[in-house]
Design an enzyme around this catalytic site. Structure first.
Site, PDB file in Angstrom:
ATOM      1  N   LYS A  61     -43.931  66.500  86.672  1.00 49.35           N
ATOM      2  CA  LYS A  61     -42.803  66.591  87.679  1.00 49.35           C
ATOM      3  C   LYS A  61     -42.851  68.262  88.245  1.00 49.35           C
ATOM      4  O   LYS A  61     -42.406  68.866  87.391  1.00 49.35           O
ATOM      5  CB  LYS A  61     -41.681  65.869  87.051  1.00 49.35           C
ATOM      6  CG  LYS A  61     -40.488  66.205  88.210  1.00 49.35           C
ATOM      7  CD  LYS A  61     -39.408  65.295  87.667  1.00 49.35           C
ATOM      8  CE  LYS A  61     -38.195  65.763  88.598  1.00 49.35           C
ATOM      9  NZ  LYS A  61     -36.848  64.749  87.948  1.00 49.35           N
ATOM     10  N   LYS A 109     -45.332  63.492  90.174  1.00 46.09           N
ATOM     11  CA  LYS A 109     -44.223  63.662  91.173  1.00 46.09           C
ATOM     12  C   LYS A 109     -44.307  64.807  91.800  1.00 46.09           C
ATOM     13  O   LYS A 109     -44.239  66.136  91.114  1.00 46.09           O
ATOM     14  CB  LYS A 109     -43.068  63.141  90.707  1.00 46.09           C
ATOM     15  CG  LYS A 109     -41.957  63.203  91.406  1.00 46.09           C
ATOM     16  CD  LYS A 109     -40.589  62.635  90.682  1.00 46.09           C
ATOM     17  CE  LYS A 109     -39.197  62.854  91.354  1.00 46.09           C
ATOM     18  NZ  LYS A 109     -38.210  63.161  90.639  1.00 46.09           N
TER      19      LYS A 109
HETATM   20  C1  PBG Z   1     -33.922  63.645  88.361  1.00 50.25           C
HETATM   21  C2  PBG Z   1     -34.690  62.813  89.541  1.00 50.25           C
HETATM   22  C3  PBG Z   1     -35.164  63.380  90.949  1.00 50.25           C
HETATM   23  C4  PBG Z   1     -35.843  62.532  91.498  1.00 50.25           C
HETATM   24  C5  PBG Z   1     -36.125  61.482  90.738  1.00 50.25           C
HETATM   25  N1  PBG Z   1     -35.417  61.822  89.462  1.00 50.25           N
HETATM   26  C6  PBG Z   1     -34.558  64.697  91.413  1.00 50.25           C
HETATM   27  C7  PBG Z   1     -34.716  66.157  90.979  1.00 50.25           C
HETATM   28  O1  PBG Z   1     -35.553  66.108  90.000  1.00 50.25           O
HETATM   29  O2  PBG Z   1     -34.192  66.752  91.538  1.00 50.25           O
HETATM   30  C8  PBG Z   1     -36.379  62.814  92.914  1.00 50.25           C
HETATM   31  C9  PBG Z   1     -36.717  61.675  93.522  1.00 50.25           C
HETATM   32  C10 PBG Z   1     -36.928  61.891  95.164  1.00 50.25           C
HETATM   33  O3  PBG Z   1     -36.925  63.043  95.659  1.00 50.25           O
HETATM   34  O4  PBG Z   1     -37.093  60.644  95.742  1.00 50.25           O
HETATM   35  N2  PBG Z   1     -33.101  62.655  88.136  1.00 50.25           N
END
Ligand code: PBG
Length: 330
Positions: free
Chosen positions: A202, A255
């Site tokens: 991520k 991601k």
């Molecule tokens: C963290 C989380 C995020 C997203 C999914 N899980 C936000 C982040 O890491 O700031 C982002 C998903 C998206 O942008 O659609 N809980």
């Protein structure tokens, strides 16, 4: 015709396979199916609440009753699964609302399980929506996110959500050792059959902007670069995936998706495990915004973007387009 004089370069004519629509269908290498799509949903306390997220047209923050109806509609479209995000009524430094028995996601799980039992209930596991500072764990006086104290809280949140009916746990906080901590917690509480879908690779991405509006999770100070990955790195993603698999992840995720097609391909080629990709809020918002201005054909860019993610190697895709894509698949 005199073959001697024909142009060698034109002996091979790839266009032969493109001329007829049925031939194109036969030679198509990648296809999208409803089974590939997971719909992200946001839930809030209360009842009768359904507010559209301004930066994400077609995406809502819904109370449990409204959410159950959205889930019914998703299942009717043939979608196999949803992933839930909660916005609690109150936040504190630890994010304790995340493991409250009557918490916002816990209640939503019960309502979905009753209304649409056939739909798979995946939950995102993180603290940024639950902490008053908006970081993905507990922080020290300097505002640094503390890895190890956060692990125990993650295990607690996972057990609470599994108790409430979550069928897959998807930790997204990028804490070191999180998969092992969650697996241990789940196993010790009788949830050894609940799989973990780790957000393994991520990135610290600007494409999460609209999500933070939807989830009220923008950090009050600093950013997430101390725990999410540097977009400049690729080998690091493989290392992260390897660690999560070693710790017991059943499935892994990359991601964001469109900026990481190369990472998706490397992970798929290196590890032979189920791989998801998250087409995140900013990817959705930019396509929607351009389409709203008439600059892009929405249906076609939706399909092309999802096909590209699948072609890169994703087995399944988390996307805010899940409903529209399922409807288009007919
Ligand atoms: C963290 C989380 C995020 C997203 C999914 N899980 C936000 C982040 O890491 O700031 C982002 C998903 C998206 O942008 O659609 N809980």
């Amino acid at each position: 015709m005199d073959l001697e004089t024909s142009n060698d370069a034109l002996r091979d004519r790839p266009r032969r396979l493109r001329a007829h629509p049925m031939v194109r269908r036969l030679v198509r290498e990648t296809t999208l199916a409803r089974d590939d799509l997971i719909l992200p949903l946001f839930t809030v306390p209360g009842s009768g609440v359904k507010d559209e997220v301004s930066s994400m047209p077609g995406v809502f923050r819904e109370s449990a009753d409204e959410l159950a109806e959205s889930c019914r509609a998703a299942a009717d479209l043939g979608l196999p699964a949803v992933i839930l995000f909660g916005i609690p009524a109150t936040k504190d430094a630890e994010g304790s609302a995340a493991w409250a028995a009557g918490g916002v996601v816990q209640r939503a799980l019960a309502s979905i399980a009753a209304a649409v039992p056939e739909l798979l209930r995946i939950v995102d596991l993180c603290f940024c929506e639950y902490t008053d500072h908006g970081h993905c764990g507990v922080v020290d006086e300097q505002g640094e996110v503390l890895n190890d104290p956060t692990l125990a809280n993650l295990a607690r949140q996972a057990v609470s959500l599994a108790d409430a009916g979550a069928q897959v746990i998807a930790p997204s906080g990028m804490m070191d050792g999180m998969v092992a901590a969650i697996r241990t917690g789940l196993d010790a509480s009788g949830h050894e059959d609940v799989p973990i879908l780790a957000y393994a690779a991520k990135y610290a991405s600007a494409f999460y902007g609209p999500f933070r509006d939807a989830a009220d999770s923008t950090p009050a100070f600093g950013d997430r670069r101390g725990y999410q990955q540097d977009p400049a790195n690729s080998d690091e993603a493989l290392r992260e995936v390897e660690l999560d698999l070693d710790q017991g992840a059943d499935m892994v995720m990359v991601k964001p998706a469109m900026p990481c097609l190369d990472i998706i391909r490397r992970v798929k080629d290196t590890f032979h495990v189920p791989l998801g990709a998250y087409q995140v809020s900013g990817e959705y918002a930019m396509l929607k915004a351009a389409a709203a201005r008439g600059w892009l054909d929405e249906e076609r860019v939706m399909e092309e973007s999802l096909l590209a993610i699948k072609r890169a190697g994703a087995d399944f895709i988390l996307t805010y387009f899940a409903r529209e894509m399922a409807a288009r698949l007919g």
